[in-house]
Design a protein around this motif. Structure first.
Motif, short mmCIF file in Angstrom:
data_model
loop_
_atom_site.label_atom_id
_atom_site.label_comp_id
_atom_site.label_asym_id
_atom_site.label_seq_id
_atom_site.Cartn_x
_atom_site.Cartn_y
_atom_site.Cartn_z
N THR A 213 -2.88 -6.23 -12.45
CA THR A 213 -4.09 -5.59 -11.98
C THR A 213 -3.92 -4.09 -12.17
O THR A 213 -2.81 -3.61 -12.49
CB THR A 213 -4.39 -5.92 -10.51
OG1 THR A 213 -5.75 -5.56 -10.21
CG2 THR A 213 -3.45 -5.21 -9.55
N GLU B 212 -4.79 -0.04 -10.76
CA GLU B 212 -5.21 0.88 -9.70
C GLU B 212 -5.34 2.28 -10.30
O GLU B 212 -4.40 2.78 -10.91
CB GLU B 212 -4.19 0.89 -8.56
CG GLU B 212 -4.56 1.81 -7.41
CD GLU B 212 -3.50 1.85 -6.33
OE1 GLU B 212 -3.83 2.24 -5.19
OE2 GLU B 212 -2.33 1.51 -6.62
N PHE C 119 -6.24 -2.79 -3.60
CA PHE C 119 -6.56 -2.68 -5.02
C PHE C 119 -8.04 -2.83 -5.32
O PHE C 119 -8.45 -2.89 -6.48
CB PHE C 119 -5.78 -3.75 -5.82
CG PHE C 119 -4.29 -3.56 -5.80
CD1 PHE C 119 -3.72 -2.30 -5.65
CD2 PHE C 119 -3.43 -4.64 -5.94
CE1 PHE C 119 -2.36 -2.12 -5.63
CE2 PHE C 119 -2.05 -4.47 -5.92
CZ PHE C 119 -1.52 -3.20 -5.77
N TRP D 87 -0.13 -2.84 -12.05
CA TRP D 87 0.72 -3.56 -11.12
C TRP D 87 1.04 -4.95 -11.64
O TRP D 87 0.16 -5.66 -12.12
CB TRP D 87 0.05 -3.67 -9.75
CG TRP D 87 -0.04 -2.37 -9.01
CD1 TRP D 87 -1.10 -1.52 -8.94
CD2 TRP D 87 1.00 -1.79 -8.21
NE1 TRP D 87 -0.81 -0.43 -8.16
CE2 TRP D 87 0.48 -0.57 -7.69
CE3 TRP D 87 2.30 -2.16 -7.88
CZ2 TRP D 87 1.23 0.27 -6.87
CZ3 TRP D 87 3.04 -1.32 -7.05
CH2 TRP D 87 2.50 -0.13 -6.56
N GLU E 216 -5.20 5.94 -9.82
CA GLU E 216 -4.67 6.89 -8.82
C GLU E 216 -5.31 8.27 -8.94
O GLU E 216 -5.40 9.00 -7.95
CB GLU E 216 -3.15 7.02 -8.98
CG GLU E 216 -2.36 5.84 -8.45
CD GLU E 216 -0.89 6.17 -8.27
OE1 GLU E 216 -0.38 7.05 -9.00
OE2 GLU E 216 -0.24 5.56 -7.39
N GLY F 211 -10.76 1.54 -14.57
CA GLY F 211 -9.77 0.52 -14.26
C GLY F 211 -10.06 -0.79 -14.97
O GLY F 211 -9.15 -1.46 -15.47
#
Length: 302
Positions: free
Chosen positions: A219, A221, A298, A239, A223, A199
């Motif tokens: 930012t 994330e 997050f 995001w 998944e 990330g």
């Protein structure tokens, strides 16, 4: 023949934004564990960089830059989170590095110094970017000025980017650490997971390519993070806070998003030592940077 003394300890890396704290951490560790860009506050999380040497081990606590106004009620939840992370790094450490830029000392540097002085820690002043000093004769008067009336265990002019002056720095910092065995294995370089690092690699490219347009509105994330033999399959969500920002990240025909993903994937492959298949999506969550619940979701924790 006496056995050589081995020392190990935790060392906070503190300073105002954009003085090269993460670059210094990476240089001492010998690997990229903290992301870097030319934008202030690229570092948002507190993480450990583990630097192992023959004489000992330094567990470096890299931190977001300290800001005087981050504790105010008017500051965003993101800024408050970063300031808590930076101040929390002073708990339980054996020493601290105060990183400044050669030739510069302003109110933000003084604020960082006072935070360390109040914590009653031995502080090593690391004067970074000495390679950029055009007038080398100005360095000694500068050092005399910034050390006058202030307490430092040692002072080291360095170039973290070019890895100059680090050997003497390591020797003095290890001397401030207790005699004890290594706290981590020699092959360990950070306490963070590969998922977290993936990330950060993607967020680094966002900061590098969109820093002027969207310095703090994005930012990442992760998944999905799956190991498929010698291949890592990673699914990441970028995001943003508004639809207009989403369009900027994606770019015309998706070109910018593809470029960001390609560069991030290359960095991941170098760090992880394997092939990476990276998928990215851009989604909107209004006001995420000022939403404590969103920040926790997050991964922004003190």
């Amino acid at each position: 023949m006496s056995t050589p003394v081995y020392r190990a300890g935790h060392v906070a890396v503190i300073g105002r934004p954009n003085v090269g704290k993460s670059t210094l951490t990476n240089a001492l560790v010998g690997a990229k564990v903290s992301i870097v860009s030319n934008r202030p506050q690229t570092t948002r999380h507190r993480l450990l960089g583990i630097a192992s040497f023959d004489a000992g081990q330094l567990v470096l606590v890299d931190t977001p830059g300290l800001h005087r106004d981050q504790g105010k009620a008017t500051a965003s939840a993101m800024h408050r989170s970063m300031n808590r992370a930076a101040r929390g790094a002073l708990e339980g450490v054996d020493a601290a590095l105060l990183v400044v830029v050669a030739g510069q000392w302003d109110e933000a540097d003084e604020f960082a110094y006072q935070a360390l002085h109040g914590a009653r820690l031995p502080v090593v002043l690391v004067v970074n970017q000495v390679d950029r000093q055009k007038d080398k004769t100005a360095l000694l008067p500068y050092l005399a000025k910034v050390t006058e009336g202030r307490e430092f265990a040692a002072v080291h002019p360095v170039s973290a980017l070019k890895r100059k002056g680090l050997e003497a720095l390591v020797k003095d910092v290890l001397a401030l650490c207790p005699e004890q065995p290594a706290l981590y294995g020699e092959d360990e370089i950070t306490d963070r997971s590969q998922r977290f690092l993936a990330g950060e690699m993607l967020r680094e490219q966002l900061m590098r390519q969109l820093g002027k347009e969207l310095p703090y509105a994005t930012t990442v994330e992760i998944e999905r993070f799956e190991a498929d033999g010698a291949l890592y399959r990673i699914g990441a969500v970028i995001w943003v806070e508004r639809d207009g920002q989403k369009a900027i990240v994606i770019g015309k025909g998706g070109e910018r998003l593809r470029d960001i993903g390609a560069k991030a994937r290359q960095h991941m492959e170098r760090l992880f030592g394997c092939k990476v298949f990276l998928e990215t999506w851009v989604r909107v969550r209004q006001g995420w940077s000022d939403d404590e619940a969103a920040l926790r979701a997050f991964g922004y924790r003190d």
